[in-house]
Scaffold this motif. Structure first.
Motif, PDB file in Angstrom:
ATOM      1  N   ALA A 171       0.905  -1.176   0.074  1.00 17.04           N
ATOM      2  CA  ALA A 171      -0.087   0.011  -0.065  1.00 17.04           C
ATOM      3  C   ALA A 171       0.913   1.307  -0.038  1.00 17.04           C
ATOM      4  N   LEU A 172       1.973   1.367   0.562  1.00 15.88           N
ATOM      5  CA  LEU A 172       2.907   2.427   0.585  1.00 15.88           C
ATOM      6  C   LEU A 172       4.254   1.884   0.323  1.00 15.88           C
ATOM      7  N   VAL A 173       4.914   2.611  -0.885  1.00 15.00           N
ATOM      8  CA  VAL A 173       6.442   2.486  -0.861  1.00 15.00           C
ATOM      9  C   VAL A 173       7.044   3.719  -0.458  1.00 15.00           C
ATOM     10  N   TRP A 174       7.936   3.417   0.345  1.00  9.34           N
ATOM     11  CA  TRP A 174       8.726   4.734   1.157  1.00  9.34           C
ATOM     12  C   TRP A 174      10.128   4.471   0.326  1.00  9.34           C
ATOM     13  N   SER A 175      10.757   5.465  -0.039  1.00  9.54           N
ATOM     14  CA  SER A 175      12.225   5.607  -0.536  1.00  9.54           C
ATOM     15  C   SER A 175      12.718   6.757  -0.141  1.00  9.54           C
ATOM     16  N   ASN A 176      13.827   6.536   0.992  1.00 11.54           N
ATOM     17  CA  ASN A 176      14.568   7.868   1.502  1.00 11.54           C
ATOM     18  C   ASN A 176      16.053   7.728   0.798  1.00 11.54           C
ATOM     19  N   LEU A 177      16.222   8.737  -0.314  1.00 13.89           N
ATOM     20  CA  LEU A 177      17.785   9.117  -0.692  1.00 13.89           C
ATOM     21  C   LEU A 177      18.203   7.910  -1.355  1.00 13.89           C
ATOM     22  N   LEU A 178      17.534   7.020  -2.334  1.00 11.88           N
ATOM     23  CA  LEU A 178      17.862   5.980  -3.133  1.00 11.88           C
ATOM     24  C   LEU A 178      18.085   6.384  -4.479  1.00 11.88           C
ATOM     25  N   VAL A 233      -3.945  -0.880  -6.085  1.00 10.43           N
ATOM     26  CA  VAL A 233      -4.615   0.517  -6.524  1.00 10.43           C
ATOM     27  C   VAL A 233      -4.898   1.419  -5.413  1.00 10.43           C
ATOM     28  N   GLY A 234      -4.723   2.662  -5.666  1.00 12.99           N
ATOM     29  CA  GLY A 234      -4.976   3.576  -4.550  1.00 12.99           C
ATOM     30  C   GLY A 234      -3.627   3.567  -3.552  1.00 12.99           C
ATOM     31  N   GLY A 235      -2.567   2.730  -3.725  1.00 15.84           N
ATOM     32  CA  GLY A 235      -1.318   2.985  -3.128  1.00 15.84           C
ATOM     33  C   GLY A 235      -0.660   4.054  -3.425  1.00 15.84           C
ATOM     34  N   LEU A 236       0.276   4.563  -2.645  1.00 15.82           N
ATOM     35  CA  LEU A 236       1.124   5.715  -2.454  1.00 15.82           C
ATOM     36  C   LEU A 236       2.804   5.483  -2.683  1.00 15.82           C
ATOM     37  N   LEU A 237       3.130   6.109  -3.521  1.00 18.30           N
ATOM     38  CA  LEU A 237       4.941   6.258  -3.568  1.00 18.30           C
ATOM     39  C   LEU A 237       5.036   7.499  -2.894  1.00 18.30           C
ATOM     40  N   MET A 238       6.189   7.411  -2.175  1.00 14.85           N
ATOM     41  CA  MET A 238       6.867   8.761  -1.547  1.00 14.85           C
ATOM     42  C   MET A 238       8.235   8.404  -1.386  1.00 14.85           C
ATOM     43  N   PHE A 239       9.006   9.363  -2.161  1.00 10.15           N
ATOM     44  CA  PHE A 239      10.420   9.313  -2.150  1.00 10.15           C
ATOM     45  C   PHE A 239      11.199  10.743  -1.950  1.00 10.15           C
ATOM     46  N   SER A 240      12.320  10.505  -1.525  1.00 11.99           N
ATOM     47  CA  SER A 240      13.446  11.910  -1.733  1.00 11.99           C
ATOM     48  C   SER A 240      14.509  11.158  -2.515  1.00 11.99           C
ATOM     49  N   THR A 241      15.292  12.238  -3.166  1.00 13.35           N
ATOM     50  CA  THR A 241      16.431  11.946  -3.764  1.00 13.35           C
ATOM     51  C   THR A 241      17.149  13.338  -4.009  1.00 13.35           C
ATOM     52  N   LEU A 242      18.324  13.397  -4.190  1.00 13.17           N
ATOM     53  CA  LEU A 242      19.277  14.271  -4.534  1.00 13.17           C
ATOM     54  C   LEU A 242      19.052  15.002  -5.855  1.00 13.17           C
ATOM     55  N   GLY A 243      18.967  16.303  -6.073  1.00 11.20           N
ATOM     56  CA  GLY A 243      18.989  16.882  -7.423  1.00 11.20           C
ATOM     57  C   GLY A 243      20.209  17.557  -8.076  1.00 11.20           C
ATOM     58  N   PRO A 244      20.153  18.105  -9.064  1.00  8.45           N
ATOM     59  CA  PRO A 244      21.323  18.610  -9.775  1.00  8.45           C
ATOM     60  C   PRO A 244      22.328  19.470  -9.034  1.00  8.45           C
ATOM     61  N   ASP A 245      21.952  20.281  -8.272  1.00  8.65           N
ATOM     62  CA  ASP A 245      22.939  21.133  -7.426  1.00  8.65           C
ATOM     63  C   ASP A 245      23.530  20.643  -6.308  1.00  8.65           C
ATOM     64  N   HIS A 254       5.760  12.498  -4.834  1.00  4.68           N
ATOM     65  CA  HIS A 254       4.877  11.333  -4.395  1.00  4.68           C
ATOM     66  C   HIS A 254       3.715  11.350  -5.347  1.00  4.68           C
ATOM     67  N   ALA A 255       3.359  10.299  -5.521  1.00  8.09           N
ATOM     68  CA  ALA A 255       2.266   9.870  -6.476  1.00  8.09           C
ATOM     69  C   ALA A 255       1.639   8.662  -6.060  1.00  8.09           C
ATOM     70  N   TRP A 256       0.301   8.608  -6.837  1.00  9.29           N
ATOM     71  CA  TRP A 256      -0.631   7.479  -6.595  1.00  9.29           C
ATOM     72  C   TRP A 256      -0.794   6.516  -7.855  1.00  9.29           C
ATOM     73  N   LYS A 257      -0.908   5.252  -7.329  1.00  7.12           N
ATOM     74  CA  LYS A 257      -1.443   4.290  -8.282  1.00  7.12           C
ATOM     75  C   LYS A 257      -3.042   4.248  -8.452  1.00  7.12           C
ATOM     76  N   ALA A 258      -3.234   4.784  -9.751  1.00  6.29           N
ATOM     77  CA  ALA A 258      -4.761   4.874 -10.106  1.00  6.29           C
ATOM     78  C   ALA A 258      -5.340   3.392 -10.608  1.00  6.29           C
ATOM     79  N   ALA A 259      -6.463   3.287 -10.908  1.00  7.37           N
ATOM     80  CA  ALA A 259      -7.084   2.043 -11.464  1.00  7.37           C
ATOM     81  C   ALA A 259      -6.335   2.218 -12.898  1.00  7.37           C
ATOM     82  N   PRO A 260      -6.101   0.987 -13.526  1.00  6.41           N
ATOM     83  CA  PRO A 260      -5.735   1.103 -14.847  1.00  6.41           C
ATOM     84  C   PRO A 260      -6.838   1.315 -15.963  1.00  6.41           C
ATOM     85  N   LYS A 261      -6.345   2.155 -16.781  1.00  6.93           N
ATOM     86  CA  LYS A 261      -7.364   2.525 -17.985  1.00  6.93           C
ATOM     87  C   LYS A 261      -7.435   1.348 -19.179  1.00  6.93           C
TER      88      LYS A 261
END
Length: 292
Positions: free
Chosen positions: A123-130, A150-162, A268-275
């Protein structure tokens, strides 16, 4: 982003080498984790299973288990040494409900791009600085989408170009001295391309300061965060190259300190029902009128 730039074996070696003392060196990872946890305050979710992707020693476990006490937690990391070190850490965060001990998190040594989990099982995929340790975030994001229900959440952090831009500019010798970092907008496009709905991206900059260049490099090494790109310098850096880099970095000194920039990208983003079905046919749903 093309594959083949990151030395994945070097990534594993670096983090395995520092696993035993990582708890004393991961202050930056813990800081970002805390800022991610605050973002969960605005999310309505009651997960039955959580996957911590790139969990290292399990620094996110305590807060996630406190927030979601009824959820099963799985930690996955490339480094078995990190997972073993996590089992040895103090376990005061273990949960007791009704006098019975809830199970500790499962720990799996595996690749983020090939998750050993069934589709729609989390239901939740969590990813910190991977993600910045991967050649290409897309396979890992696609796998996260696959294992989410379906309805599950991905939440992550990562490092940007600067991130560590001062270090890159100080050397300028044609070799890589930092990882390649994906832009926030590119990551948003990747999420959509992997099938996620309603991606939300934001960014902040954290600047750490050091007395000298050696102090910064020592801290990066202790956290396993030195460059692991294939086009890094594989031999020893010569005395003249070091002198040139130190002099260039010294020109950036402000108020007696040397700055090190870290651009933190959150998403973060959600998994919606497939179309559509896997073979490309559209799915059309009809809501029949209720009787009575």
């Amino acid at each position: 982003m093309s594959a083949g730039f990151v030395d994945r074996q070097q990534v594993g070696r670096r983090f395995s080498r520092v696993a035993g003392a990582y708890a004393e060196a991961d202050f930056f990872v813990r800081e970002v984790d805390g800022r991610m946890q605050e973002r969960l305050d605005y999310v309505s979710l009651k997960p039955k299973r959580i996957l911590d992707l790139g969990c290292s020693r399990g620094g996110s476990f305590s807060a996630l288990m406190t927030r979601y006490p009824d959820a099963e937690l799985i930690g996955l990391d490339l480094s078995p040494a990190m997972l073993r070190a996590g089992r040895l850490q103090p376990s005061g965060w273990r949960r007791w409900l009704g006098g019975g001990k809830k199970s500790d998190p499962w720990r799996l040594a595996a690749d983020a791009a090939q998750l050993p989990l069934a589709a729609r099982s989390t239901a939740l995929v969590w990813s910190n600085l991977l993600l910045h340790w991967l050649d290409d975030p897309i396979p890992a994001l696609a796998e996260a989408h696959r294992v989410l229900e379906v309805g599950g959440l991905l939440m992550f952090s990562t490092l940007g170009p600067d991130t560590l831009k001062e270090l890159r500019s100080a050397f300028g010798d044609g070799y890589a001295h930092t990882q390649r970092f994906a832009d926030m907008h590119d990551l948003g496009d990747m999420l959509v391309g992997c099938g996620f709905a309603d991606p939300v991206m934001d960014m902040e900059v954290i600047t750490l300061t050091y007395d000298d260049l050696d102090a910064m490099l020592t801290e990066l090494r202790a956290a396993g965060s030195m460059c692991a790109m294939k086009d890094r310098r594989h031999g020893l850096t010569g005395r003249q190259a070091w002198a040139t880099a130190r002099a260039a970095y010294e020109r950036l000194r402000q108020d007696g300190k040397l700055p090190a920039t870290f651009e933190i990208v959150y998403g973060h983003a959600w998994k919606a029902a497939p179309k559509q079905t896997p073979d490309g046919r559209a799915i059309v749903r009809f809501d029949l009128p209720r009787k009575g």
